[in-house]
Design a protein around this motif. Structure first.
Motif, short mmCIF file in Angstrom:
data_model
loop_
_atom_site.label_atom_id
_atom_site.label_comp_id
_atom_site.label_asym_id
_atom_site.label_seq_id
_atom_site.Cartn_x
_atom_site.Cartn_y
_atom_site.Cartn_z
N ALA A 52 79.62 130.50 81.71
CA ALA A 52 79.98 129.58 80.42
C ALA A 52 81.56 129.39 80.69
CB ALA A 52 79.21 130.40 79.40
N VAL A 53 82.21 130.54 80.97
CA VAL A 53 84.25 130.28 79.95
C VAL A 53 84.61 129.24 81.42
CG1 VAL A 53 85.72 131.06 80.70
CG2 VAL A 53 84.54 132.32 79.33
N ALA A 54 84.37 129.71 82.67
CA ALA A 54 84.74 128.66 83.89
C ALA A 54 84.20 127.26 83.83
CB ALA A 54 84.50 129.46 85.26
N GLY A 55 82.16 127.30 83.52
CA GLY A 55 81.68 125.76 83.12
C GLY A 55 82.52 125.15 82.20
N ALA A 56 83.10 125.40 80.42
CA ALA A 56 83.62 124.86 79.80
C ALA A 56 85.39 124.58 80.06
CB ALA A 56 83.95 125.65 78.51
N VAL A 57 85.40 125.36 80.92
CA VAL A 57 87.46 125.21 81.62
C VAL A 57 86.74 123.84 82.56
CG1 VAL A 57 89.66 125.58 82.94
CG2 VAL A 57 88.34 127.19 80.73
N GLY A 59 84.39 121.54 83.00
CA GLY A 59 84.28 120.21 82.31
C GLY A 59 85.36 120.11 81.11
N GLY A 60 85.92 120.64 80.56
CA GLY A 60 87.36 120.16 79.59
C GLY A 60 87.96 119.23 80.71
N LEU A 61 88.21 120.10 81.83
CA LEU A 61 89.72 119.45 82.00
C LEU A 61 89.12 118.11 82.48
CD1 LEU A 61 91.20 122.17 83.95
CD2 LEU A 61 91.85 120.30 82.71
N VAL A 62 87.33 117.92 83.58
CA VAL A 62 87.00 117.02 84.11
C VAL A 62 86.86 116.16 82.85
CG1 VAL A 62 84.74 115.75 84.95
CG2 VAL A 62 86.14 117.88 85.78
N GLY A 63 86.03 116.35 81.60
CA GLY A 63 85.90 115.09 80.30
C GLY A 63 87.32 114.58 80.23
N ASN A 64 88.03 115.15 80.57
CA ASN A 64 89.92 115.15 79.36
C ASN A 64 90.17 113.84 80.31
OD1 ASN A 64 91.98 115.30 77.80
ND2 ASN A 64 92.70 116.47 79.79
N GLN A 65 89.97 113.96 82.06
CA GLN A 65 90.63 112.39 82.74
C GLN A 65 89.50 111.74 82.20
OE1 GLN A 65 92.61 113.29 84.75
NE2 GLN A 65 93.09 115.24 84.30
N VAL A 66 88.71 111.76 81.29
CA VAL A 66 88.26 110.16 80.61
C VAL A 66 88.20 109.41 79.33
CG1 VAL A 66 85.89 109.19 80.66
CG2 VAL A 66 86.51 110.56 81.44
N GLY A 67 89.03 108.03 79.80
CA GLY A 67 89.15 107.25 78.21
C GLY A 67 90.41 107.31 77.59
N ALA A 75 85.37 112.80 75.07
CA ALA A 75 85.22 113.15 76.77
C ALA A 75 85.25 114.58 76.26
CB ALA A 75 85.17 112.13 77.36
N THR A 76 86.17 115.11 76.04
CA THR A 76 86.46 116.20 76.03
C THR A 76 85.92 117.16 75.94
OG1 THR A 76 88.85 115.90 76.73
CG2 THR A 76 88.36 118.21 76.40
N VAL A 77 85.57 117.50 74.99
CA VAL A 77 84.43 118.58 73.47
C VAL A 77 83.15 118.10 74.50
CG1 VAL A 77 82.98 119.16 71.96
CG2 VAL A 77 85.56 118.37 71.94
N ALA A 78 82.86 117.34 75.26
CA ALA A 78 81.27 116.98 75.40
C ALA A 78 81.41 117.35 77.37
CB ALA A 78 80.83 115.24 75.70
N GLY A 79 82.48 117.72 78.00
CA GLY A 79 82.43 118.44 79.14
C GLY A 79 82.73 119.69 78.76
N ALA A 80 83.46 120.03 78.14
CA ALA A 80 83.52 121.91 77.60
C ALA A 80 81.68 122.19 77.60
CB ALA A 80 84.90 121.96 77.16
N VAL A 81 80.98 121.19 76.20
CA VAL A 81 80.40 121.86 76.36
C VAL A 81 78.86 121.86 77.42
CG1 VAL A 81 77.95 121.44 74.52
CG2 VAL A 81 80.13 121.53 73.37
N GLY A 83 79.67 121.33 80.58
CA GLY A 83 80.30 122.70 81.55
C GLY A 83 79.63 124.27 81.42
N ALA A 84 79.72 124.72 79.98
CA ALA A 84 80.12 126.09 79.08
C ALA A 84 77.80 126.17 79.69
CB ALA A 84 79.45 126.16 78.01
N TYR A 85 77.32 125.15 79.85
CA TYR A 85 76.19 125.45 79.38
C TYR A 85 75.36 125.23 81.43
CZ TYR A 85 71.07 124.64 79.21
OH TYR A 85 69.51 124.71 79.14
#
Length: 137
Positions: A52-57, A59-67, A75-81, A83-85
């Motif tokens: 979950a921790v690795a996925g959140a990190v 996902g957050g990094l990927v989401g941060n590249q959008v918009g 997008a960063t929060v959505a990516g982190a959530v 990715g964590a799941y």
């Protein structure tokens, strides 16, 4: 010699013969070979926290590249959530197989691995580095 002693001796002889029969047809050129006696699927109950921790990190990094601006934050929060799941589910899904092998020398080894690669009970395998692989001459 009484019947009980004779029965004990006969049981020992038969058990020894059975063990020899299992290793008799082992390839002569393979000292690390053995016959698979048992395969047990092991469900390893893990919490998935590390995933979950690795996925959140990630996902957050990927989401941060959008918009940009607030969209980037969302997008960063959505990516982190997300990715964590996903990371948690992947980590929880770890399963392995416990493979028991009667080695050529008569000893028994138990190895654990994630994939069987076609190994079935009765097959001859080579045990190397704690893993079993099908023997192919």
């Amino acid at each position: 010699m009484n019947k009980f002693t004779a029965m004990i001796l006969l049981t020992g002889v038969l058990a020894g013969s059975a063990a020899n029969a299992q290793t008799r047809d082992m390839p002569a050129d393979c000292a690390r070979c053995g016959r698979v006696l048992d395969i047990v699927k092991v469900d390893d109950p893990k919490s998935g926290t590390g995933g979950a921790v690795a996925g959140a990190v990630i996902g957050g990094l990927v989401g941060n590249q959008v918009g940009s601006g607030d969209g980037k934050k969302v997008a960063t929060v959505a990516g982190a959530v997300g990715g964590a799941y996903a990371g948690k589910k992947m980590a929880e899904g770890n399963r392995e197989y416990k493979i028991t092998v009667r080695m050529r020398d008569g000893s028994t080894k138990v190895v654990r691995q994630e994939l069987l690669h076609g190994i079935k009970v009765g097959y001859i395998v080579r045990v190397k580095d704690g893993k079993a692989k099908l023997y192919r001459p």
